[in-house]
Enzyme design. Structure first.
Site, short mmCIF file in Angstrom:
data_model
loop_
_atom_site.label_atom_id
_atom_site.label_comp_id
_atom_site.label_asym_id
_atom_site.label_seq_id
_atom_site.Cartn_x
_atom_site.Cartn_y
_atom_site.Cartn_z
N HIS A 24 0.84 -1.20 0.00
CA HIS A 24 0.00 0.00 0.00
C HIS A 24 0.88 1.26 0.00
O HIS A 24 0.63 2.19 -0.76
CB HIS A 24 -0.86 0.07 1.27
CG HIS A 24 -1.96 -0.94 1.36
ND1 HIS A 24 -2.14 -1.74 2.45
CD2 HIS A 24 -2.96 -1.27 0.50
CE1 HIS A 24 -3.20 -2.52 2.27
NE2 HIS A 24 -3.71 -2.26 1.09
N LYS A 62 -15.85 -6.79 4.22
CA LYS A 62 -14.89 -7.71 4.84
C LYS A 62 -14.98 -7.61 6.37
O LYS A 62 -15.23 -6.53 6.90
CB LYS A 62 -13.46 -7.35 4.43
CG LYS A 62 -13.20 -7.42 2.93
CD LYS A 62 -11.78 -6.95 2.61
CE LYS A 62 -11.54 -6.72 1.14
NZ LYS A 62 -10.30 -6.02 0.85
N SER A 100 -3.02 -7.63 2.64
CA SER A 100 -3.30 -7.55 4.08
C SER A 100 -3.70 -8.92 4.61
O SER A 100 -3.31 -9.30 5.72
CB SER A 100 -4.43 -6.55 4.34
OG SER A 100 -4.04 -5.27 3.95
P1 ADP Z 1 -5.97 -5.89 0.39
O1 ADP Z 1 -6.46 -6.34 -0.98
O2 ADP Z 1 -4.52 -6.16 0.61
O3 ADP Z 1 -6.85 -6.28 1.53
P2 ADP Z 1 -7.10 -3.21 0.33
O4 ADP Z 1 -8.50 -3.64 0.21
O5 ADP Z 1 -6.76 -2.34 1.48
O6 ADP Z 1 -6.00 -4.35 0.37
O7 ADP Z 1 -6.62 -2.59 -1.03
C1 ADP Z 1 -6.63 -1.26 -1.36
C2 ADP Z 1 -5.94 -1.07 -2.69
O8 ADP Z 1 -4.56 -1.35 -2.54
C3 ADP Z 1 -6.43 -1.99 -3.83
O9 ADP Z 1 -6.44 -1.24 -5.01
C4 ADP Z 1 -5.36 -3.05 -3.91
O10 ADP Z 1 -5.26 -3.59 -5.21
C5 ADP Z 1 -4.14 -2.22 -3.55
N1 ADP Z 1 -3.06 -3.04 -3.06
C6 ADP Z 1 -3.02 -3.75 -1.93
N2 ADP Z 1 -1.83 -4.39 -1.79
C7 ADP Z 1 -1.09 -4.06 -2.89
C8 ADP Z 1 0.21 -4.40 -3.35
N3 ADP Z 1 1.00 -5.25 -2.69
N4 ADP Z 1 0.62 -3.87 -4.53
C9 ADP Z 1 -0.20 -3.05 -5.22
N5 ADP Z 1 -1.43 -2.70 -4.85
C10 ADP Z 1 -1.88 -3.19 -3.69
#
Ligand code: ADP
Length: 162
Positions: A17, A41, A128
């Protein structure tokens, strides 16, 4: 002045992130990281805990702020004057979901553009959920999340296992 939103659940914030947030700052004048309050979630951390960790890790980053939102992201964007939504893409499955979201957001408000940033190689398999699973099973998450998040994960799982 272009304000870009980086939305997500951030349960908890990972180095993947942070990489997206830092790259978004290079592209836009201001970046606001926003935690979705009504995500479907089931979270490990409360919204307040997630905001606290995000505020701490984003504090050294100029032009980055942190907030949460409830309801539709496009409505929040309208209220705060944001015109861009930044999403990170890891796998094909991310793309399918994110494209659908982007198209729906465009249908709801055509003035707001979604920008996709491809993940950086070291974080391509980082999520995450994976981080929580490793921490729950007692593995090391060093290098995957900031130090403060490592501490919070240790506290959570120590409390849960006692
Ligand atoms: P997760 O999918 O890890 O639970 P979130 O729902 O918080 O994360 O995701 C928020 C945004 O961050 C989404 O667009 C997701 O694709 C992006 N994201 C999460 N982890 C990564 C990563 N390792 N590389 C690139 N983008 C990421």
């Amino acid at each position: 002045m272009t304000l870009a939103l980086v939305p997500g659940s951030f349960d908890p914030v990972t180095n993947g992130h942070l990489d997206i947030i830092q790259r978004a700052v290079e592209l836009f004048d201001e970046v606001r990281v926003v935690v979705a309050r009504n995500s479907s979630k089931t979270p490990l951390f409360t919204v307040e805990e997630r905001l606290e960790m995000l505020r701490e890790v984003c504090a050294p980053l100029a032009r980055v702020s942190v907030d949460s939102f409830e309801g539709l992201l496009v409505n929040y964007a309208l209220e705060c004057g944001a015109t861009v939504i930044v999403k990170g893409l890891r796998f094909v499955s991310d793309f399918e979901y994110e494209l659908q979201m982007a198209l729906m957001n465009r249908r709801l408000n055509s003035a707001i553009e979604t920008v996709f940033l491809p993940t950086s190689a070291p974080y391509s398999d980082l999520s995450s959920s994976i981080v929580k699973e490793i921490a729950r099973l007692g593995g090391s998450v060093e290098g995957l999340v900031p130090e403060i998040v490592q501490q919070r994960l240790r506290e959570k799982y120590t409390i849960q296992s006692t």
